[in-house]
Design a protein around this motif. Sequence first.
Motif, PDB file in Angstrom:
ATOM      1  N   GLU A   1       0.800  -1.221   0.023  1.00  0.00           N
ATOM      2  CA  GLU A   1       0.002  -0.100  -0.122  1.00  0.00           C
ATOM      3  C   GLU A   1       0.833   1.138   0.002  1.00  0.00           C
ATOM      4  OE1 GLU A   1       0.180  -1.329   4.580  1.00  0.00           O
ATOM      5  OE2 GLU A   1       0.288  -2.110   2.624  1.00  0.00           O
ATOM      6  N   SER A   2       2.185   1.081   0.318  1.00  0.00           N
ATOM      7  CA  SER A   2       3.081   2.296   0.294  1.00  0.00           C
ATOM      8  C   SER A   2       3.511   2.650  -0.915  1.00  0.00           C
ATOM      9  CB  SER A   2       4.023   2.090   1.222  1.00  0.00           C
ATOM     10  OG  SER A   2       4.985   1.081   0.735  1.00  0.00           O
ATOM     11  N   TYR A   3       3.884   4.102  -1.110  1.00  0.00           N
ATOM     12  CA  TYR A   3       4.732   4.415  -2.264  1.00  0.00           C
ATOM     13  C   TYR A   3       5.977   3.793  -2.651  1.00  0.00           C
ATOM     14  CZ  TYR A   3       5.470   7.337  -6.582  1.00  0.00           C
ATOM     15  OH  TYR A   3       5.568   7.807  -7.702  1.00  0.00           O
ATOM     16  N   LEU A   4       6.099   3.111  -3.793  1.00  0.00           N
ATOM     17  CA  LEU A   4       7.198   2.112  -4.087  1.00  0.00           C
ATOM     18  C   LEU A   4       8.312   2.992  -5.063  1.00  0.00           C
ATOM     19  CD1 LEU A   4       5.479  -1.266  -4.472  1.00  0.00           C
ATOM     20  CD2 LEU A   4       6.693  -0.555  -2.176  1.00  0.00           C
ATOM     21  N   ASP A   5       9.518   2.837  -4.692  1.00  0.00           N
ATOM     22  CA  ASP A   5      10.408   3.061  -5.633  1.00  0.00           C
ATOM     23  C   ASP A   5      10.932   1.822  -6.418  1.00  0.00           C
ATOM     24  OD1 ASP A   5      10.861   5.519  -4.553  1.00  0.00           O
ATOM     25  OD2 ASP A   5      12.431   5.034  -3.307  1.00  0.00           O
ATOM     26  N   VAL A   6      11.239   2.043  -7.614  1.00  0.00           N
ATOM     27  CA  VAL A   6      11.685   0.831  -8.518  1.00  0.00           C
ATOM     28  C   VAL A   6      13.047   0.974  -8.453  1.00  0.00           C
ATOM     29  CG1 VAL A   6      11.777   0.093 -10.949  1.00  0.00           C
ATOM     30  CG2 VAL A   6       9.478   1.460 -10.138  1.00  0.00           C
ATOM     31  N   ILE A   7      13.353  -0.446  -8.071  1.00  0.00           N
ATOM     32  CA  ILE A   7      14.763  -0.764  -8.123  1.00  0.00           C
ATOM     33  C   ILE A   7      15.200  -1.472  -9.553  1.00  0.00           C
ATOM     34  CG2 ILE A   7      16.818  -1.933  -6.802  1.00  0.00           C
ATOM     35  CD1 ILE A   7      15.476   0.245  -5.035  1.00  0.00           C
ATOM     36  N   SER A   8      16.213  -0.904 -10.053  1.00  0.00           N
ATOM     37  CA  SER A   8      16.646  -1.396 -11.187  1.00  0.00           C
ATOM     38  C   SER A   8      18.146  -2.411 -11.171  1.00  0.00           C
ATOM     39  CB  SER A   8      16.742  -0.481 -12.370  1.00  0.00           C
ATOM     40  OG  SER A   8      15.766   0.043 -12.205  1.00  0.00           O
ATOM     41  N   ASP A   9      18.398  -3.174 -11.881  1.00  0.00           N
ATOM     42  CA  ASP A   9      19.672  -3.585 -12.150  1.00  0.00           C
ATOM     43  C   ASP A   9      20.069  -3.476 -13.580  1.00  0.00           C
ATOM     44  OD1 ASP A   9      18.444  -5.904 -13.108  1.00  0.00           O
ATOM     45  OD2 ASP A   9      19.039  -6.883 -11.140  1.00  0.00           O
ATOM     46  N   ASP A  10      20.967  -4.095 -13.936  1.00  0.00           N
ATOM     47  CA  ASP A  10      21.599  -4.062 -15.405  1.00  0.00           C
ATOM     48  C   ASP A  10      20.496  -4.888 -16.404  1.00  0.00           C
ATOM     49  OD1 ASP A  10      23.584  -2.495 -14.643  1.00  0.00           O
ATOM     50  OD2 ASP A  10      25.231  -4.340 -14.787  1.00  0.00           O
ATOM     51  N   ASN A  11      19.668  -5.678 -15.635  1.00  0.00           N
ATOM     52  CA  ASN A  11      18.763  -6.512 -16.529  1.00  0.00           C
ATOM     53  C   ASN A  11      17.313  -5.753 -16.491  1.00  0.00           C
ATOM     54  OD1 ASN A  11      20.649  -8.540 -16.807  1.00  0.00           O
ATOM     55  ND2 ASN A  11      20.230  -9.133 -14.957  1.00  0.00           N
ATOM     56  N   GLY A  12      17.354  -4.749 -16.088  1.00  0.00           N
ATOM     57  CA  GLY A  12      15.701  -4.119 -15.869  1.00  0.00           C
ATOM     58  C   GLY A  12      15.273  -3.971 -14.310  1.00  0.00           C
ATOM     59  N   ILE A  13      14.164  -4.015 -14.382  1.00  0.00           N
ATOM     60  CA  ILE A  13      13.363  -3.766 -13.021  1.00  0.00           C
ATOM     61  C   ILE A  13      13.769  -5.127 -12.167  1.00  0.00           C
ATOM     62  CG2 ILE A  13      11.278  -3.655 -11.860  1.00  0.00           C
ATOM     63  CD1 ILE A  13      10.087  -1.878 -14.138  1.00  0.00           C
ATOM     64  N   SER A  14      14.327  -5.042 -10.802  1.00  0.00           N
ATOM     65  CA  SER A  14      14.380  -6.037 -10.214  1.00  0.00           C
ATOM     66  C   SER A  14      13.495  -6.052  -9.052  1.00  0.00           C
ATOM     67  CB  SER A  14      15.943  -6.151  -9.917  1.00  0.00           C
ATOM     68  OG  SER A  14      16.337  -4.853  -9.203  1.00  0.00           O
ATOM     69  N   GLY A  15      12.816  -5.293  -8.508  1.00  0.00           N
ATOM     70  CA  GLY A  15      11.876  -4.928  -7.334  1.00  0.00           C
ATOM     71  C   GLY A  15      11.612  -3.729  -6.836  1.00  0.00           C
ATOM     72  N   PHE A  16      11.019  -3.786  -5.651  1.00  0.00           N
ATOM     73  CA  PHE A  16      10.534  -2.332  -5.394  1.00  0.00           C
ATOM     74  C   PHE A  16      10.891  -2.376  -3.808  1.00  0.00           C
ATOM     75  CE2 PHE A  16       7.657  -4.369  -8.419  1.00  0.00           C
ATOM     76  CZ  PHE A  16       7.516  -3.240  -9.413  1.00  0.00           C
ATOM     77  N   VAL A  17      11.153  -0.823  -3.534  1.00  0.00           N
ATOM     78  CA  VAL A  17      11.282  -0.691  -1.912  1.00  0.00           C
ATOM     79  C   VAL A  17      10.613   0.461  -1.701  1.00  0.00           C
ATOM     80  CG1 VAL A  17      13.426   0.371  -2.429  1.00  0.00           C
ATOM     81  CG2 VAL A  17      12.986  -0.630  -0.154  1.00  0.00           C
ATOM     82  N   CYS A  18      10.006   0.557  -0.348  1.00  0.00           N
ATOM     83  CA  CYS A  18       9.200   1.510   0.073  1.00  0.00           C
ATOM     84  C   CYS A  18       9.988   3.193  -0.226  1.00  0.00           C
ATOM     85  CB  CYS A  18       8.905   1.518   1.561  1.00  0.00           C
ATOM     86  SG  CYS A  18       7.736   0.334   1.979  1.00  0.00           S
ATOM     87  N   SER A  19       9.414   3.992  -0.606  1.00  0.00           N
ATOM     88  CA  SER A  19      10.067   5.302  -0.770  1.00  0.00           C
ATOM     89  C   SER A  19      10.151   5.824   0.511  1.00  0.00           C
ATOM     90  CB  SER A  19       9.302   6.372  -1.594  1.00  0.00           C
ATOM     91  OG  SER A  19       9.109   7.429  -1.111  1.00  0.00           O
ATOM     92  N   ASP A  20       9.312   5.650   1.608  1.00  0.00           N
ATOM     93  CA  ASP A  20       9.220   6.350   3.070  1.00  0.00           C
ATOM     94  C   ASP A  20      10.212   5.178   3.766  1.00  0.00           C
ATOM     95  OD1 ASP A  20       8.989   6.987   5.535  1.00  0.00           O
ATOM     96  OD2 ASP A  20       6.833   7.552   5.060  1.00  0.00           O
ATOM     97  N   THR A  21      11.331   5.569   4.109  1.00  0.00           N
ATOM     98  CA  THR A  21      12.284   4.472   4.831  1.00  0.00           C
ATOM     99  C   THR A  21      11.881   4.404   6.168  1.00  0.00           C
ATOM    100  OG1 THR A  21      13.853   6.585   5.167  1.00  0.00           O
ATOM    101  CG2 THR A  21      14.385   4.979   3.266  1.00  0.00           C
TER     102      THR A  21
END
Lengths: 291, 361
Positions: free
Chosen positions: A255-275
């Motif tokens: 439900e939180s706002y998510l940052d997209v985490i990318s690696d060399d192969n593209g999108i690899s996951g998400f993590v909360c923007s609010d730490t």
Amino acid sequence: MIPVNAGLQEQRSYNFGYLNEVTKRMLRRAILKAVSIPGFQVPIAGHEMPLPPGWGTGGMQITAALIGRSDVLKVIDQGADDSINATSIRRFFERVTDCRTTSSTREATIIQTRHRIPEERLSEGHIIVLQVPLPEPMRSLEPSETVTRRLHAFQDYGMLYVRLYEDMVRLGDAGGGTNHPVLVNGRYFAAPSPIPTFDNHKLDRSPALMLFGAGRHRRIYAIPPHTSVENLSFRDRPFVVRKVEGRCSVCGSTESYLDVISDDNGISGFVCSDTSFCATRRIGEPVGSRA
Amino acid sequence: MLVAIRGGEQAIENAERLLIEQRRGDPAISELSVEQIGEQLSLAVDRTMNEGALYDRHAASLALKQAQGDAAEAAFLLRTFRATLPRAGYSEPLHTASMQIERRITPIVKEAPGGQYLGATYDYIHRLLDEKPTGPDKSPISTDNESDPIIAPHLADRLARDGIAEKLPSANSGADIFDITRDPVMYPANREVRLQSLSRADEGFLTGLANSTLQGYGENFPLVTELRVGDVAVDFTIPELGFAVTIGRVTLSECEILNKKLDVQSDEPRFTRGYGLSLGRSERRAMAMAVNDRALKGRDLGEAVQCPIEDEQFVLSNADGVEAAGLLQSLKLPHYVSFQAELKRLRDIQAKHLLRGENSQ
């Protein structure tokens, strides 16, 4: 003759909160006016802060004018406490006040933020200080300050609706990505600062006091607690909240706002923007405060 | 690839240590002293004082040293220093007609009352890089205080008396003056707001704008009435005494221009005027300021506002070098939340476009 080293002889430490008391009083007067006229942009004189204009100096001036010895300060940038500019601003206030700082939303009394509003429920004791790059919601449509002031005075917001209509016709989409204008207390349209539209609903009837500081443009405006805030939209085309769908790979939040985490192969996951939110969920309690 | 720029106090501390090393350069080369900068890079110090809005040679020299000679950064350092200084009050209006002249030229008349003095200038020096030592190789020619001080009346005042140049109201006392460091700047802005903003503006921006109008953007081609550089006494009324005393002397550059555009609103048409004043020896800056001042007076004179230099909000809200550099460089701050929100919007719009295309087939 003025001695060549004039001004450098006064080796006093800086005043509490950096700004001198006269300047703080002028800022507090502007803040009171802003709270009294929700959404109205109150002009202030410019006061140089040790960070460049454009880096949160408007927010810093508000924080400097308000912070007192019993306050606990939290500073976030794009939602994160450990973002480098948030760290820099927090360090600055640690240096010029003896206030406690924290990364916990619950513990803080003043939260200075750039581009996000915390995920956790805000309460009546909270003052949210938002850093604003451009305070005028009509600026991209009308460059003249004299004209936009007049439009606000007459509550003439036709051009905002025309832009919304044009976006809908041309792009098939009327919602903005960030900084979507809001109508405060049914009177003034205001720029919510570049928060994602996901955060806009948090402004509506929030129990916290929201203060907006635009340092370079020298304006302060406010959304007082429990004030109605509506998004710019047409009745038959409701405002769309945009959010990346996913799950935080750290705390599992969806439900939180998510940052997209990318690696060399593209999108690899998400993590909360609010730490802080993420850490609280992970540990089950607020993260430790800093002395 | 989206990578959050995160890093704690350690990263900031390391960056600062690296910067200190870089600023010092090769330790085998002797370190510059603040006094050396003040004496030998004095024009850079003058520019820093102007854009830093503080007449303090020592602080400006130190700012230049700390900023590795970066004019924008040095001005910024001086501004923040200034913002914390206690305010004693306002001086009496400076009497630049009583300036102790070290340089004065009057390009529009061959012989002006008070005379012309070339002074120290690069104007007629051939700009050839020279590896020779820069120290004086002959006996000094500057006469310092031996001869009588040179005082000359303002030529523009004479032209105004003769009905040629626009007549200006006399100076206000300090208490009635709008102060851009204490009052919010609003548009339309009056002339004192404009002059105060121009006096701390980025010199490159002012020069570029002045050039734009010399090149034809707006009919503001001026003639320089007078350019003078020298020392002026600063008088300050001390409340306990009840009268003004001279508390110091400052070196100033002052420029007056005439514009062939006539003031058609007045009963008697005259050439209109522009004014520039800057700290230290900075006459290019004073000239640019005067051209900008005249162009911005257009609204007061009932002229059409057509070009960037004539638009006061455009000029005043973009001229401050410290502010402009700050906003530009704020693009280095992380923007991943903003980018992602806008990216999501783009994807939504693209999806709708695709859908529309499929429907129309």
